[in-house]
Design an enzyme around this catalytic site. Structure first.
Site, short mmCIF file in Angstrom:
data_model
loop_
_atom_site.label_atom_id
_atom_site.label_comp_id
_atom_site.label_asym_id
_atom_site.label_seq_id
_atom_site.Cartn_x
_atom_site.Cartn_y
_atom_site.Cartn_z
N HIS A 67 44.06 34.39 33.03
CA HIS A 67 42.75 33.74 33.10
C HIS A 67 42.36 33.39 31.67
O HIS A 67 42.36 34.26 30.79
CB HIS A 67 41.70 34.67 33.71
CG HIS A 67 41.84 34.85 35.19
ND1 HIS A 67 41.27 34.00 36.10
CD2 HIS A 67 42.51 35.79 35.91
CE1 HIS A 67 41.57 34.40 37.33
NE2 HIS A 67 42.33 35.49 37.24
N TYR A 95 45.37 43.30 20.60
CA TYR A 95 45.09 43.94 21.89
C TYR A 95 43.85 44.83 21.79
O TYR A 95 43.63 45.52 20.80
CB TYR A 95 46.28 44.80 22.33
CG TYR A 95 47.41 44.03 22.92
CD1 TYR A 95 47.25 43.34 24.12
CD2 TYR A 95 48.64 43.98 22.29
CE1 TYR A 95 48.30 42.63 24.66
CE2 TYR A 95 49.69 43.27 22.83
CZ TYR A 95 49.51 42.60 24.02
OH TYR A 95 50.54 41.90 24.56
N HIS A 112 49.11 36.85 36.40
CA HIS A 112 48.40 35.59 36.22
C HIS A 112 47.45 35.68 35.02
O HIS A 112 46.88 36.73 34.75
CB HIS A 112 47.63 35.16 37.47
CG HIS A 112 46.70 36.21 38.00
ND1 HIS A 112 47.13 37.32 38.69
CD2 HIS A 112 45.34 36.31 37.94
CE1 HIS A 112 46.09 38.06 39.05
NE2 HIS A 112 44.99 37.47 38.60
#
Length: 544
Positions: free
Chosen positions: A161, A44, A159
């Site tokens: 990408h 991350y 969502h």
């Protein structure tokens, strides 16, 4: 529910803007929750206040996700130099130099932009959605392409990408996005998302693009049209009755031309189908004159539209639930059970392992954790190769049964096709009798077909008897040493006994169906005779 989209990136400027959009911190920042194992899986990217929030952005084979554009282009430059491509002459120095701008030539695709959108009803965390995206693109690309993935939380739904480089890290070749790649992407996405708990959109024919669906091919349309026409020919009294009932079955009929044409109104059929293409051996069968001639045998019928529609729907449901093979799956062959069905492990040899999805209506769960599969030869299943997505393909039911039986060493139980024919003819005879039609050409035709099916069943029983005797003889030869077990032919007592058991079960099913049919036919005769006696009518007896 998971929706997927794909876009190509063909310009250097678009590549830069795409990676910037994916990495947009305002869209990807989420409140930091308790530490989880995902923190150890994903690199991350933390913002300045590392203890309060983190950004759901990660990369694969990327050193710095915020420099992904440059890393993508560097990979392309390395591949181009190794191949000696994309060099241009420098007019000032007279030397060949590499020009990045040349990467855009010839409509080249620089990268691919994938989008996965999830419904709030799936109740997935941003971390889980991120994991789904990573697994999806890794399986799609085989782990040979760089990518950056970000999970956005700026809208009412989560969502992903995903931007992946079109240049292969191993070969330097470009990723080929072909007409079936979108479907492969969807299948992989569905599989991984469903295992994580997401609901999967079950697409109807109207929701699916014509090029990508099996049931939208003309052959499937022809089969459905033919099935409805045969039903109408059997249960219509004249041409006007035929037209009325055709409309009720959502079949558009046009007799205005030289050849009759038909169109399914409950399917996304675009072009009409000519009647002559439905029966090559008899092109005139579904043309107007031949239909009128056929219906002359049905003049005494008085069957309502509702009854015809109801009987057709029942027939379709019977065909749908029919099967050719029953195959037992061991628990270790089942990868995961979902609300829609099961994912089954399949092995086609070296580098050909993967999974297929089997819908729930083709399965009976067993107490030991295994499952009983009911499969038709004409069924289609989508095989997903876990390491090489370009090897994904459709398998017929026959191919799947053969492979699965080799995989777990069991012999499938085959349901003889004649059983379905017997069932269909008995239902037709009963339907006619229920509507007062117990004689005439129509009944004679159904009885003749039933007689032929019964004879075929009797012949098949004899064939199975001979096969079982032959297999038992082989077991005896192995036991006495006349044939060596584990010979080059792969003969073993266990394998032969499994085949004997399979044939015995097939024989039992067929024998039971044959006996019950004969009893049902005799009972029907008694009912018809009693009815005629009460009505003081005379008529021929139904008989074999």
């Amino acid at each position: 529910m998971v929706y997927t989209k794909h876009k190509t990136i063909g310009k250097l400027s678009h590549l830069g803007s795409a990676t910037s959009y994916v990495e947009n911190a305002l869209k990807t920042v989420v409140e930091k929750s308790e530490s989880s194992h995902l923190d150890n899986i994903f690199p991350y990217i933390m913002n300045d206040d590392k203890t309060l929030s983190k950004q759901l952005v990660s990369g694969y084979k990327i050193i710095d996700v915020y420099n992904a554009e440059e890393e993508f282009l560097t990979t392309k430059e390395i591949a181009a130099k190794q191949k000696g491509t994309n060099y241009e002459l420098n007019p000032e120095t007279g030397e060949l130099v590499f020009q990045r701008s040349s990467l855009e030539k010839n409509n080249a695709v620089l990268g691919h932009h994938l989008i996965q959108s999830f419904s709030p009803e799936d109740h997935l965390t941003p971390e889980e959605v991120h994991e789904i995206g990573r697994k999806t693109v890794l399986e799609l690309t085989g782990g040979e392409y760089e990518f950056v993935i970000a999970t956005h939380v700026d809208k009412g739904h989560l969502h992903n990408h995903i931007i992946f480089n079109s240049t292969n890290l191993v070969t330097g070749n470009a990723f080929r996005w072909q007409k079936n790649t979108k479907r492969t992407f969807e299948k992989i996405s569905d599989k991984i998302a469903e295992k994580a708990g997401a609901k999967i959109i079950v697409k109807s024919p109207r929701q699916t693009h014509q090029k990508y669906t099996l049931w939208q091919t003309q052959n499937i349309y022809k089969s459905k049209i033919k099935q409805r026409l045969d039903h109408l020919l059997q249960f219509s009294s004249d041409i006007e009755d035929f037209k009325t009932k055709a409309a009720a079955l959502n079949l558009e009929v046009d007799f205005s031309g030289k050849w009759a044409t038909y169109k399914l109104l409950d399917e996304p059929q675009i072009k009409n189908t000519r009647g002559r293409s439905l029966q090559k051996s008899d092109p005139e069968k579904y043309n107007l004159d031949k239909i009128i001639d056929t219906l002359k045998d049905n003049v005494d019928q008085n069957i309502s539209v509702d009854d015809v529609v109801s009987s057709y729907e029942e027939k379709v449901e019977t065909v749908k639930n029919d099967f050719d093979y029953q195959l037992i799956l061991e628990p270790w062959q089942i990868d995961q059970v979902t609300d829609r069905g099961i994912y089954v492990k399949v092995d086609f040899g070296i580098s050909q392992s993967g999974q297929i999805f089997v819908p729930g209506f083709k399965i009976d769960q067993l107490e030991n954790g295994g499952a009983s599969l009911y499969i038709k030869q004409s069924d289609y299943f989508y095989f997903m190769n876990e390491k090489k997505a370009d090897k994904n393909r459709y398998l017929t039911g026959a191919s799947l049964v053969k492979q699965m039986s080799l995989y777990n060493g069991t012999i499938p139980i085959r349901k003889e096709m004649v059983i379905s024919t017997i069932d269909e003819m008995m239902k037709a005879i009963n339907f006619l009798a229920d509507h007062g039609v117990t004689s005439g050409a129509q009944v004679d035709n159904a009885v003749d077909k039933l007689k032929n099916a019964v004879q075929e069943a009797q012949d098949k029983l004899s064939e199975l008897d001979d096969k079982i005797i032959e297999l038992n003889l082989t077991v005896k030869k192995i036991a006495t040493g006349d044939i060596a077990e584990n010979s080059p032919e792969g003969i073993t007592i266990d394998l032969i006994q499994s085949e004997i058991q399979s044939n015995q079960t097939s024989r039992k099913l067929l024998d039971k169906k044959l006996n019950s049919t004969l009893k049902e036919f005799e009972y029907l005769n008694e009912v018809v005779a009693t009815k005629r006696k009460v009505e003081n009518k005379e008529g021929p007896k139904l008989h074999f």
